[in-house]
Design a protein around this motif. Structure first.
Motif, short mmCIF file in Angstrom:
data_model
loop_
_atom_site.label_atom_id
_atom_site.label_comp_id
_atom_site.label_asym_id
_atom_site.label_seq_id
_atom_site.Cartn_x
_atom_site.Cartn_y
_atom_site.Cartn_z
N SER A 496 0.83 -1.05 -0.15
CA SER A 496 0.06 0.08 0.13
C SER A 496 0.91 1.35 -0.01
O SER A 496 1.74 1.37 1.20
N THR A 497 0.74 2.05 -1.24
CA THR A 497 1.46 3.36 -1.14
C THR A 497 0.58 4.32 -0.70
O THR A 497 -0.65 3.98 -0.56
N LEU A 498 1.08 5.51 -0.61
CA LEU A 498 0.17 6.76 -0.23
C LEU A 498 -0.62 6.81 -1.21
O LEU A 498 -1.96 7.15 -0.92
N HIS A 569 -7.16 17.11 9.24
CA HIS A 569 -7.33 17.91 8.35
C HIS A 569 -5.67 18.14 7.71
O HIS A 569 -5.24 18.12 6.58
N ALA A 570 -4.85 18.50 8.71
CA ALA A 570 -3.27 18.66 8.44
C ALA A 570 -2.65 17.65 7.75
O ALA A 570 -1.99 17.80 6.92
N LEU A 571 -2.91 16.37 8.53
CA LEU A 571 -2.30 15.21 7.83
C LEU A 571 -2.74 14.73 6.60
O LEU A 571 -2.25 14.17 5.67
N VAL A 572 -4.26 15.05 6.42
CA VAL A 572 -4.61 14.66 5.24
C VAL A 572 -4.14 15.60 4.05
O VAL A 572 -3.84 15.06 2.73
N ILE A 577 -0.87 16.38 -0.80
CA ILE A 577 0.24 17.02 -1.48
C ILE A 577 1.43 16.03 -1.52
O ILE A 577 1.87 16.04 -2.91
N LYS A 578 1.58 15.11 -0.78
CA LYS A 578 2.73 14.37 -0.86
C LYS A 578 2.61 13.39 -2.29
O LYS A 578 3.40 12.91 -2.95
N CYS A 591 -13.89 16.52 -4.28
CA CYS A 591 -12.75 16.99 -3.14
C CYS A 591 -13.07 16.07 -2.01
O CYS A 591 -14.02 16.03 -1.47
N LEU A 592 -11.73 15.85 -1.10
CA LEU A 592 -11.82 15.26 0.11
C LEU A 592 -11.82 16.24 1.13
O LEU A 592 -12.60 15.82 2.03
N ILE A 593 -11.24 17.39 1.08
CA ILE A 593 -10.97 18.18 2.18
C ILE A 593 -11.11 19.56 1.40
O ILE A 593 -10.73 19.88 0.50
N PRO A 594 -11.51 20.74 2.31
CA PRO A 594 -11.43 22.06 2.03
C PRO A 594 -9.83 22.52 2.16
O PRO A 594 -9.16 21.99 2.73
#
Length: 655
Positions: A496-498, A569-572, A577-578, A591-594
């Motif tokens: 399982s990759t990111l 939120h910060a982790l997601v 981005i990564k 979208c998943l998050i704002p």
């Protein structure tokens, strides 16, 4: 108390016993119920005419508790309990657990780390010449050199570390009977080297001829490809028909594994489950509120053993084996009829299952004569052409159970193998399952949605789950019920990759799944997935497998499964981005998050009118201390209206 086996000197004297023939030592509290391995082994010994005592959760800081019942005439049988003591004591993050469902009051701290090793060394100190036989899950899965997640190193066979004389692997009734008989006739334990389903240690110069030579302990420590070779051989030779005897050298000594013991016949299995279990915890635990693990299993029925599904992360194939054996319908019905006479029974049979509830027959006839195929799976990535899917006998048995006077409902809470169910051309079982045997939620295990991750897991691709879910909800709506699927999902499994985790998050959003808890992959001894985790290789192809090891990446993958939680939120955002998926950050429907979170309602999203259901993640069946109730993820909406709310609990309980 007279119906329980003695756990103290006073109970021993009360029964008129001056010296036990055998004493069983366990890391669990004493629960005399056939879902507890030590209860079965002790009752099997008793049925052979031996006097048996129980030492449950002894204090390991001295030999005092190990001497409380005196020295047995013939020997000790030792187990850490129903699950590996390290799994029992630590979370996947290696943090100490605060509760233990197998202890009185759910209290943690009543069993040592590596309980089998600790118990054996104390017994050896107290009684240097008394035979010690180890068994149960901890011993069975650690019988060869194995990667230990908590040490992050390869450890030697538990036989070497513990100093025990014999190890019984797999389901140990017949091994126990044969060993006990021979010890009772005066045969020295050092001479008992030919019992099927056992392991022993010998000097290298005494190794028998004709054994399959595994890479040595030293080799698997130094070379990960050699570790893979050993892991594959250990799995492939764990078959009662085709399996061969194995040896693994550890320095100047060798661990010898005899061929597997054949599974119990139906008649033998029926006899095991007809023994006079009290089906409850010992009364001495009442003052602490009892033993939580009994709550789900007291009025549950195990009808089968083994699992030909053989998921790579599951320990069942290396312990119970892949061949299915089952009890007769009459045996199961008799057990259910006994419930009605119990004043605690409220009319609800909580489960009629096993490792996989809807397996009752071998997957094909060939395995009865030549064994199960090596290096292949019956159901993954697609069902084998030789597969025979038939639920008729299981359905007939369930109908008989429903007809018992005093039984209100018969539920199925063990996992259903949905891909096997889909292969059955007769819809009768599926329809009656949905109509009569779902207690609001039904456990199923798609685990992931990425094809490459599912291949690493040894699971079918997600299309099978989607087809099953569609049928399930169609049938549920038709009968005007509100009930949900409980799909198990796992993060950070090898492979399982990111990006795979992002794909899973999108799958959850698409299907309105909001898990309240998520489970990281937990590397436990003896599984193919643990081999992948340690080596970074697939042991069957020796191809490289991506392994998320770092706690930071695991946190990102885990957060993606709960992308809807404002606290994540910060982790997601970091994970997206990564992974190069900034397109999933925004206010659009896809979208998943704002981009920013100022208020929790920012997470409401475009689908607020079709609000996803949530539920409590259950941790059963993976060597993880289980949770009370039947919570889990929920999938889709069966009908309009308020969804049922999963109840949470602070006391974990068991499969």
């Amino acid at each position: 108390m007279s119906g329980f086996l003695p756990i103290s000197r006073s109970e021993m004297l009360e029964k008129g016993i001056d010296r036990f023939d055998y004493i069983c030592v366990t890391g669990d509290a004493y629960v005399d119920h056939p879902s507890f391995g030590i209860a079965i082994i002790s009752r099997v010994l008793e049925a052979q005419g031996y006097s048996v005592g129980i030492i449950a959760q002894p204090d390991w800081h001295s030999v005092k508790d190990f001497k409380q019942l005196g020295e047995p005439r013939y020997g000790f049988f030792v187990t850490s309990g129903n699950i590996d003591s390290m799994v029992s004591n630590y979370t996947v993050a290696k943090n100490p657990r605060t509760e233990d469902s197998y202890s009185a009051g759910g209290e943690a701290g009543h069993r040592p780390d590596r309980a089998v090793i600790v118990y054996c060394k104390l017994l050896r100190s107290a009684y240097p010449d008394t035979p010690i036989i180890i068994g149960g899950l901890e011993a069975s899965l650690r019988r060869f050199a194995h990667y230990d997640y908590w040490d992050d190193a390869v450890r030697p066979s538990i036989l070497i570390d513990s100093g025990a004389h014999l190890l019984t692997y797999g389901m140990g009734e017949n091994q126990t009977i044969e060993i006990a008989r021979r010890l009772a006739t005066g045969e020295p334990v050092k001479n008992i080297t030919d019992v099927l389903g056992t392991c022993y240690v010998t000097a290298n110069e005494n190794i028998p001829l004709g054994l399959v030579n595994l890479p040595s302990y030293e080799m698997v420590c130094e070379n990960k490809k050699e570790y893979c070779k050993a892991a594959r051989l250990e799995i492939d030779e764990h078959d009662a028909i085709s399996g061969r005897a194995l040896l693994q050298k550890h320095g100047k000594r060798a661990v010898i594994q005899n061929k597997p013991m054949p599974p119990l016949t139906q008649e033998e299995l029926d006899k095991v489950y007809s023994l006079p279990y009290m089906r409850f915890y010992h009364p001495s635990y009442e003052q602490k509120g009892g033993v939580p693990a009994i709550e789900e299993v007291e009025f549950s029925i195990t009808h089968n053993r083994g699992c030909f599904g053989h998921c790579n992360f599951c320990s069942i194939a290396f312990h119970q084996g892949r061949r299915i054996t089952c009890r007769s319908e009459d045996s199961v019905v008799n057990e259910a009829e006994s419930f009605v006479k119990n004043p605690r029974f409220k009319g609800y049979i909580h489960d009629v299952g096993g490792p996989t509830a809807n397996f009752r027959k071998p997957s094909c006839k060939k395995q009865l004569t030549v064994g199960l195929c090596k290096g292949k799976k019956c159901l993954a990535p697609e069902p084998c052409a030789a597969l025979e899917a038939d639920h008729s006998e299981y359905l007939h048995m369930l109908r008989r159970l429903r007809a018992i006077r005093g039984v209100k409902k018969v539920f199925i809470r063990s996992g259903i193998r949905f891909d096997y169910l889909l292969q059955d051309k007769n819809d009768a079982f599926f329809n009656e399952l949905v109509e009569n045997h779902v207690s609001g939620q039904l456990k199923v295990a798609p685990e992931h949605c990425s094809p490459s991750v599912l291949d690493a897991m040894g699971k079918p691709h997600i299309e099978a789950y989607e087809a099953f879910a569609k049928r399930f909800y169609e049938r549920t709506r038709k009968i005007h019920k509100e009930q949900y699927l409980v799909p198990y999902l796992m993060s950070s499994h090898p492979g399982s990759t990111l990006k795979d985790a992002v794909t899973l998050a999108l799958f959850l959003k698409k299907h309105n799944i909001r898990p309240e808890q998520v489970q990281d992959f937990y590397p436990t001894p003896g599984t193919i997935s643990t081999c992948m985790f340690y080596t970074g290789l697939d042991p069957y192809t020796l191809k490289a497998v991506y392994v998320p090891r770092e706690s930071g990446e695991k946190a990102l993958q885990r957060a993606l499964l709960q992308y809807f939680n404002p606290n994540n939120h910060a982790l997601v955002k970091q994970a997206l981005i990564k992974a190069g998926r900034e397109d999933l950050i925004g206010y659009g429907e896809g979208c998943l998050i704002p981009p920013f979170i100022a208020k929790k309602q920012d997470f409401a999203g475009a689908n607020a009118k079709n609000r996803p259901h949530s539920g409590l993640r259950s941790l059963n069946d993976r060597q993880v201390p289980p949770q009370k109730g039947n919570g889990g993820f929920r999938y889709g909406k069966a009908k309009q209206g308020k969804p049922a709310t999963a109840k949470t609990t602070k006391k974990p309980v068991q499969k």
